[in-house]
Scaffold this motif. Sequence first.
Motif, PDB file in Angstrom:
ATOM      1  N   ARG A 113      19.854  -1.535   3.489  1.00  0.00           N
ATOM      2  CA  ARG A 113      18.982  -1.460   4.664  1.00  0.00           C
ATOM      3  C   ARG A 113      17.594  -1.921   4.268  1.00  0.00           C
ATOM      4  O   ARG A 113      17.060  -1.443   3.253  1.00  0.00           O
ATOM      5  CB  ARG A 113      18.890  -0.021   5.206  1.00  0.00           C
ATOM      6  N   GLU A 115      14.505  -1.189   4.533  1.00  0.00           N
ATOM      7  CA  GLU A 115      13.576  -0.136   4.924  1.00  0.00           C
ATOM      8  C   GLU A 115      12.384  -0.180   3.987  1.00  0.00           C
ATOM      9  O   GLU A 115      12.418  -0.820   2.942  1.00  0.00           O
ATOM     10  CB  GLU A 115      14.251   1.230   4.770  1.00  0.00           C
ATOM     11  N   GLY A 120      13.316   8.572  -2.536  1.00  0.00           N
ATOM     12  CA  GLY A 120      14.629   8.821  -1.930  1.00  0.00           C
ATOM     13  C   GLY A 120      15.063   7.776  -0.920  1.00  0.00           C
ATOM     14  O   GLY A 120      16.065   7.945  -0.243  1.00  0.00           O
ATOM     15  N   ARG A 121      14.311   6.691  -0.797  1.00  0.00           N
ATOM     16  CA  ARG A 121      14.682   5.655   0.173  1.00  0.00           C
ATOM     17  C   ARG A 121      14.698   4.292  -0.509  1.00  0.00           C
ATOM     18  O   ARG A 121      13.690   3.839  -1.020  1.00  0.00           O
ATOM     19  CB  ARG A 121      13.689   5.654   1.333  1.00  0.00           C
ATOM     20  N   TYR A 122      15.863   3.695  -0.557  1.00  0.00           N
ATOM     21  CA  TYR A 122      16.031   2.415  -1.227  1.00  0.00           C
ATOM     22  C   TYR A 122      16.570   1.369  -0.261  1.00  0.00           C
ATOM     23  O   TYR A 122      17.028   1.710   0.823  1.00  0.00           O
ATOM     24  CB  TYR A 122      17.022   2.554  -2.384  1.00  0.00           C
ATOM     25  N   PHE A 125      21.479   1.428  -1.605  1.00  0.00           N
ATOM     26  CA  PHE A 125      21.736   2.817  -1.969  1.00  0.00           C
ATOM     27  C   PHE A 125      23.224   3.098  -1.809  1.00  0.00           C
ATOM     28  O   PHE A 125      23.934   2.359  -1.133  1.00  0.00           O
ATOM     29  CB  PHE A 125      20.911   3.773  -1.099  1.00  0.00           C
ATOM     30  N   GLN A 127      26.493   5.554  -0.862  1.00  0.00           N
ATOM     31  CA  GLN A 127      26.927   6.678  -0.039  1.00  0.00           C
ATOM     32  C   GLN A 127      28.337   7.096  -0.426  1.00  0.00           C
ATOM     33  O   GLN A 127      29.159   6.276  -0.809  1.00  0.00           O
ATOM     34  CB  GLN A 127      26.960   6.291   1.449  1.00  0.00           C
ATOM     35  N   ARG A 258      19.945  11.600  15.280  1.00  0.00           N
ATOM     36  CA  ARG A 258      20.513  10.660  14.312  1.00  0.00           C
ATOM     37  C   ARG A 258      20.308   9.208  14.732  1.00  0.00           C
ATOM     38  O   ARG A 258      20.153   8.896  15.898  1.00  0.00           O
ATOM     39  CB  ARG A 258      21.993  10.948  14.023  1.00  0.00           C
ATOM     40  N   LEU A 260      22.159   6.469  14.592  1.00  0.00           N
ATOM     41  CA  LEU A 260      23.227   5.521  14.890  1.00  0.00           C
ATOM     42  C   LEU A 260      23.764   5.815  16.283  1.00  0.00           C
ATOM     43  O   LEU A 260      23.914   6.966  16.664  1.00  0.00           O
ATOM     44  CB  LEU A 260      24.342   5.639  13.842  1.00  0.00           C
ATOM     45  N   SER A 282      16.960  14.054   4.154  1.00  0.00           N
ATOM     46  CA  SER A 282      18.306  14.585   4.347  1.00  0.00           C
ATOM     47  C   SER A 282      19.244  14.092   3.246  1.00  0.00           C
ATOM     48  O   SER A 282      19.198  12.942   2.825  1.00  0.00           O
ATOM     49  CB  SER A 282      18.817  14.246   5.741  1.00  0.00           C
ATOM     50  N   LEU A 283      20.064  15.009   2.751  1.00  0.00           N
ATOM     51  CA  LEU A 283      21.039  14.656   1.707  1.00  0.00           C
ATOM     52  C   LEU A 283      22.202  13.901   2.319  1.00  0.00           C
ATOM     53  O   LEU A 283      22.868  13.106   1.669  1.00  0.00           O
ATOM     54  CB  LEU A 283      21.592  15.925   1.063  1.00  0.00           C
ATOM     55  N   GLY A 284      22.439  14.175   3.583  1.00  0.00           N
ATOM     56  CA  GLY A 284      23.556  13.526   4.253  1.00  0.00           C
ATOM     57  C   GLY A 284      23.669  14.042   5.665  1.00  0.00           C
ATOM     58  O   GLY A 284      23.024  15.030   6.023  1.00  0.00           O
ATOM     59  N   ALA A 307      28.241  11.213   5.823  1.00  0.00           N
ATOM     60  CA  ALA A 307      27.984  10.508   4.564  1.00  0.00           C
ATOM     61  C   ALA A 307      26.824  11.171   3.834  1.00  0.00           C
ATOM     62  O   ALA A 307      25.846  11.597   4.460  1.00  0.00           O
ATOM     63  CB  ALA A 307      27.662   9.042   4.833  1.00  0.00           C
ATOM     64  N   GLY A 309      23.941  10.632   0.716  1.00  0.00           N
ATOM     65  CA  GLY A 309      23.259   9.630  -0.102  1.00  0.00           C
ATOM     66  C   GLY A 309      23.322  10.054  -1.553  1.00  0.00           C
ATOM     67  O   GLY A 309      22.759  11.078  -1.930  1.00  0.00           O
ATOM     68  N   ARG A 312      20.082  10.541  -3.524  1.00  0.00           N
ATOM     69  CA  ARG A 312      19.341  11.774  -3.219  1.00  0.00           C
ATOM     70  C   ARG A 312      19.949  12.972  -3.937  1.00  0.00           C
ATOM     71  O   ARG A 312      19.225  13.837  -4.432  1.00  0.00           O
ATOM     72  CB  ARG A 312      19.310  11.990  -1.718  1.00  0.00           C
TER      73      ARG A 312
END
Length: 430
Positions: A113, A115, A120-122, A125, A127, A258, A260, A282-284, A307, A309, A312
């Motif tokens: 993605r 982003e 914690g944001r790549y 990444f 899942q 969420r 999506l 969020s971990l998932g 899912a 991450g 994370r």
Amino acid sequence: MDYSVVKGTHDVIQGEASAYTHVENILCQVASNYGYQEFRTPIIENSGLFMRSVGEGSDIVRKEMYTFKDKGDRDITLRPEMTAGVVRSMVNARLFASSDFPVKAFYVGPNFRYERPQQGRYRQFNQFGVECVGTDSIIRDVEVIELAYNSLKIIGFDKVTLKINTLGDEDSRVAYKQALVDYFSKHIETMCDDCKERIKLNPLRILDCKVPEDQVIVKDAPELKNYLSKDAKERFDETLKMLEKLEIPFEIDENLVRGLDYYTGVVFEFTYVSTNGLNVGSLGGGGHYGKLLKELGGPDLEGVGFAFGIERLISILKDENRLPQEEGLDLYLMPLDKKYNENALELVTTLRNLGFSAEANFEGGSISSAFKKAERRSAKFALIFGEDEIKNNTVQVKDLNKKEQKEVKFDELFDFLDENLIDEDEHHHE
Ligand code: AMP
């Protein structure tokens, strides 16, 4: 030429990679115990798949996809998530024509993605996730939430926060969307460009807007809970009751929508703050999807999934100093001179074939530097040999923990190691 990693990506190497494998193996094992089977679908998909499923109104499709034309002029996207591909694979394989329901899939792999990279944001990444497809039963929703909760517990996160909400059924959503359009139409002129687009594509997304001036408007927007159909309300209440029965604590979060578009019904997310205060978001998360299969040309069946991450999960374990220790080598061979390298190669090959993990120092150097190498690989025994040992068909075996050394005859070596390595393992587990 710049040879550093691409922005937003990261290398996972050596001990960290074994930590990934360790965590992924636990997740896969637990999912297997719940009757799931592994699915591996392509990383590249036709772009249309994500437009259809994740949704043209979502941030992911609008701004974050790695999309390109391939040499055959196909419109290709690196998957930003895995539900769409996995459900597509089920539809393509016609699993719903022949298999028993539900079809239960688990999967693990990279996603992409575009982003803004941060803690914690790549942009690439990993899942791990599951999909339980072909059912609209609340029990399956709860089973999936319980699996996610239990998996986190097994990895060692026992104080996670489960946030939960319902997006309602189709009727509720249509009514709510209309209410949002009515409300935001009055304010849209003053709102950001993204919101101007969102109101056309998916007004629900406006609720996620981070622009402070827009948030003021969002605060007074109609609330979903007032537009839920009777059926949707009952389903949600029943879901919560079952979670209570299973003693899974939760917080209702009415703002949880969420990112999506395919979710309908229950949605949820897990968060956890490490004992040192690290919060990676969020971990998932996951939820129930009512129309995804049909959107993708499948039967009119529903599903539920989540899912995690992996990055994370790992960063929390790291922050709490709980990354699993890498298994040390059983044996480290030290020929006392490079001229014994061939003997060492023959011996190390035999030992590896017998099932010992072993490395040999073919690179020469001093004996003390060889011991340092062995120590860095947490080797349990050093096998040292030179001219005398080779002549006598023996080898010096040094227990690197107890610092005891013993000359062992060649034909007794395997039995000796077998016995003493078991001792060592017990010693470690004490
Ligand atoms: P989603 O597919 O958006 O529902 O995300 C599910 C989980 O994947 C999130 O809770 C995160 O743990 C993880 N995740 C999503 N996006 C990223 C990202 N850019 N970098 C790292 N992890 C992510």
